[in-house]
Scaffold this motif. Structure first.
Motif, PDB file in Angstrom:
ATOM      1  N   ASP A   8       0.864  -1.174   0.000  1.00 33.87           N
ATOM      2  CA  ASP A   8       0.000   0.000   0.000  1.00 33.87           C
ATOM      3  C   ASP A   8       0.903   1.227   0.000  1.00 33.87           C
ATOM      4  N   PHE A   9       0.361   2.329  -0.459  1.00 36.85           N
ATOM      5  CA  PHE A   9       1.105   3.575  -0.570  1.00 36.85           C
ATOM      6  C   PHE A   9       0.475   4.587   0.389  1.00 36.85           C
ATOM      7  N   PRO A  10       0.916   4.583   1.650  1.00 40.10           N
ATOM      8  CA  PRO A  10       0.259   5.401   2.670  1.00 40.10           C
ATOM      9  C   PRO A  10       0.493   6.895   2.481  1.00 40.10           C
ATOM     10  N   HIS A  11      -0.501   7.662   2.872  1.00 38.81           N
ATOM     11  CA  HIS A  11      -0.368   9.114   2.944  1.00 38.81           C
ATOM     12  C   HIS A  11       0.146   9.417   4.352  1.00 38.81           C
ATOM     13  N   LEU A  12       1.291  10.060   4.421  1.00 33.57           N
ATOM     14  CA  LEU A  12       1.933  10.302   5.708  1.00 33.57           C
ATOM     15  C   LEU A  12       1.569  11.676   6.263  1.00 33.57           C
ATOM     16  N   LEU A  21       1.829  12.489  27.674  1.00 35.34           N
ATOM     17  CA  LEU A  21       1.749  11.041  27.489  1.00 35.34           C
ATOM     18  C   LEU A  21       3.114  10.422  27.224  1.00 35.34           C
ATOM     19  N   GLY A  22       4.151  11.257  27.217  1.00 31.39           N
ATOM     20  CA  GLY A  22       5.501  10.755  26.999  1.00 31.39           C
ATOM     21  C   GLY A  22       5.817  10.453  25.543  1.00 31.39           C
ATOM     22  N   THR A  23       5.072  11.053  24.614  1.00 35.42           N
ATOM     23  CA  THR A  23       5.357  10.815  23.197  1.00 35.42           C
ATOM     24  C   THR A  23       5.974  12.047  22.563  1.00 35.42           C
ATOM     25  N   THR A  24       6.870  11.814  21.639  1.00 30.18           N
ATOM     26  CA  THR A  24       7.521  12.870  20.883  1.00 30.18           C
ATOM     27  C   THR A  24       6.877  12.924  19.501  1.00 30.18           C
ATOM     28  N   PRO A  25       7.277  13.866  18.643  1.00 30.40           N
ATOM     29  CA  PRO A  25       6.707  13.892  17.291  1.00 30.40           C
ATOM     30  C   PRO A  25       6.870  12.542  16.607  1.00 30.40           C
ATOM     31  N   TYR A  26       5.863  12.192  15.812  1.00 32.63           N
ATOM     32  CA  TYR A  26       5.887  10.900  15.119  1.00 32.63           C
ATOM     33  C   TYR A  26       5.217  11.034  13.758  1.00 32.63           C
ATOM     34  N   ILE A  27       5.375  10.008  12.944  1.00 38.61           N
ATOM     35  CA  ILE A  27       4.761   9.955  11.620  1.00 38.61           C
ATOM     36  C   ILE A  27       3.605   8.966  11.685  1.00 38.61           C
ATOM     37  N   ALA A  28       2.454   9.394  11.193  1.00 36.20           N
ATOM     38  CA  ALA A  28       1.274   8.521  11.182  1.00 36.20           C
ATOM     39  C   ALA A  28       0.759   8.395   9.749  1.00 36.20           C
ATOM     40  N   PHE A  29      -0.081   7.400   9.531  1.00 39.79           N
ATOM     41  CA  PHE A  29      -0.732   7.237   8.234  1.00 39.79           C
ATOM     42  C   PHE A  29      -2.060   7.976   8.289  1.00 39.79           C
ATOM     43  N   GLU A  30      -2.311   8.850   7.318  1.00 42.68           N
ATOM     44  CA  GLU A  30      -3.548   9.635   7.285  1.00 42.68           C
ATOM     45  C   GLU A  30      -4.776   8.770   7.085  1.00 42.68           C
ATOM     46  N   GLU A  31      -4.634   7.687   6.353  1.00 41.46           N
ATOM     47  CA  GLU A  31      -5.769   6.831   6.030  1.00 41.46           C
ATOM     48  C   GLU A  31      -5.442   5.395   6.426  1.00 41.46           C
ATOM     49  N   THR A  34      -5.153  -0.600   2.845  1.00 44.53           N
ATOM     50  CA  THR A  34      -6.028  -1.561   2.170  1.00 44.53           C
ATOM     51  C   THR A  34      -5.504  -2.985   2.293  1.00 44.53           C
ATOM     52  N   ILE A  35      -4.544  -3.200   3.165  1.00 45.03           N
ATOM     53  CA  ILE A  35      -3.955  -4.521   3.366  1.00 45.03           C
ATOM     54  C   ILE A  35      -4.871  -5.339   4.272  1.00 45.03           C
ATOM     55  N   PRO A  36      -5.230  -6.564   3.849  1.00 50.89           N
ATOM     56  CA  PRO A  36      -6.115  -7.394   4.676  1.00 50.89           C
ATOM     57  C   PRO A  36      -5.591  -7.544   6.107  1.00 50.89           C
ATOM     58  N   GLY A  37      -6.489  -7.314   7.059  1.00 54.50           N
ATOM     59  CA  GLY A  37      -6.140  -7.414   8.459  1.00 54.50           C
ATOM     60  C   GLY A  37      -5.674  -6.100   9.071  1.00 54.50           C
ATOM     61  N   LEU A  38      -5.383  -5.104   8.240  1.00 57.08           N
ATOM     62  CA  LEU A  38      -4.917  -3.810   8.742  1.00 57.08           C
ATOM     63  C   LEU A  38      -5.872  -2.672   8.380  1.00 57.08           C
ATOM     64  N   GLU A  39      -7.069  -3.024   7.899  1.00 54.06           N
ATOM     65  CA  GLU A  39      -8.003  -2.007   7.416  1.00 54.06           C
ATOM     66  C   GLU A  39      -8.404  -1.001   8.488  1.00 54.06           C
ATOM     67  N   ASP A  40      -8.384  -1.391   9.747  1.00 50.80           N
ATOM     68  CA  ASP A  40      -8.780  -0.458  10.809  1.00 50.80           C
ATOM     69  C   ASP A  40      -7.663  -0.253  11.839  1.00 50.80           C
ATOM     70  N   ALA A  41      -6.427  -0.465  11.406  1.00 51.22           N
ATOM     71  CA  ALA A  41      -5.281  -0.307  12.308  1.00 51.22           C
ATOM     72  C   ALA A  41      -4.698   1.102  12.187  1.00 51.22           C
ATOM     73  N   ASP A  42      -4.456   1.729  13.330  1.00 50.73           N
ATOM     74  CA  ASP A  42      -3.731   2.998  13.340  1.00 50.73           C
ATOM     75  C   ASP A  42      -2.252   2.661  13.409  1.00 50.73           C
ATOM     76  N   ILE A  43      -1.526   3.055  12.387  1.00 57.01           N
ATOM     77  CA  ILE A  43      -0.101   2.722  12.300  1.00 57.01           C
ATOM     78  C   ILE A  43       0.691   4.014  12.359  1.00 57.01           C
ATOM     79  N   ARG A  44       1.765   4.015  13.166  1.00 59.50           N
ATOM     80  CA  ARG A  44       2.613   5.190  13.238  1.00 59.50           C
ATOM     81  C   ARG A  44       4.061   4.780  13.458  1.00 59.50           C
TER      82      ARG A  44
END
Length: 79
Positions: A8-12, A21-31, A34-44
């Motif tokens: 998949d070609f994620p929009h970053l 919360l102890g988090t620093t800047p990070y990169i997330a996927f905007e959407e 479309t990979i099976p099993g990851l359709e509703d996963a928040d990935i960063r």
């Protein structure tokens, strides 16, 4: 066992993180992917070395310019 490769070609996007919360800047996927099993996963992508917001923005620009492709491979490859 067969190998299944999904791409998949994620929009970053850059997120500032939350010092409370102890988090620093990070990169997330905007959407969602479309990979099976990851359709509703928040990935960063988080970083252990506490980069600045500018550093993460620069990295994001470089990943976009390089044409980042997110790949999941299921099954074993005999490489």
């Amino acid at each position: 066992m067969s190998v299944s490769v999904h791409r998949d070609f994620p929009h970053l996007k850059v997120c500032e993180g939350s010092p409370e919360l102890g988090t620093t800047p990070y990169i997330a996927f905007e959407e969602y992917l479309t990979i099976p099993g990851l359709e509703d996963a928040d990935i960063r992508l988080e970083f252990a070395n506490n980069p600045s917001l500018d550093e993460v923005e620069d990295l994001t620009r470089r990943l976009k310019k390089a044409g980042l492709v997110f790949v999941i491979q299921r099954g074993r490859s005999h490489i």
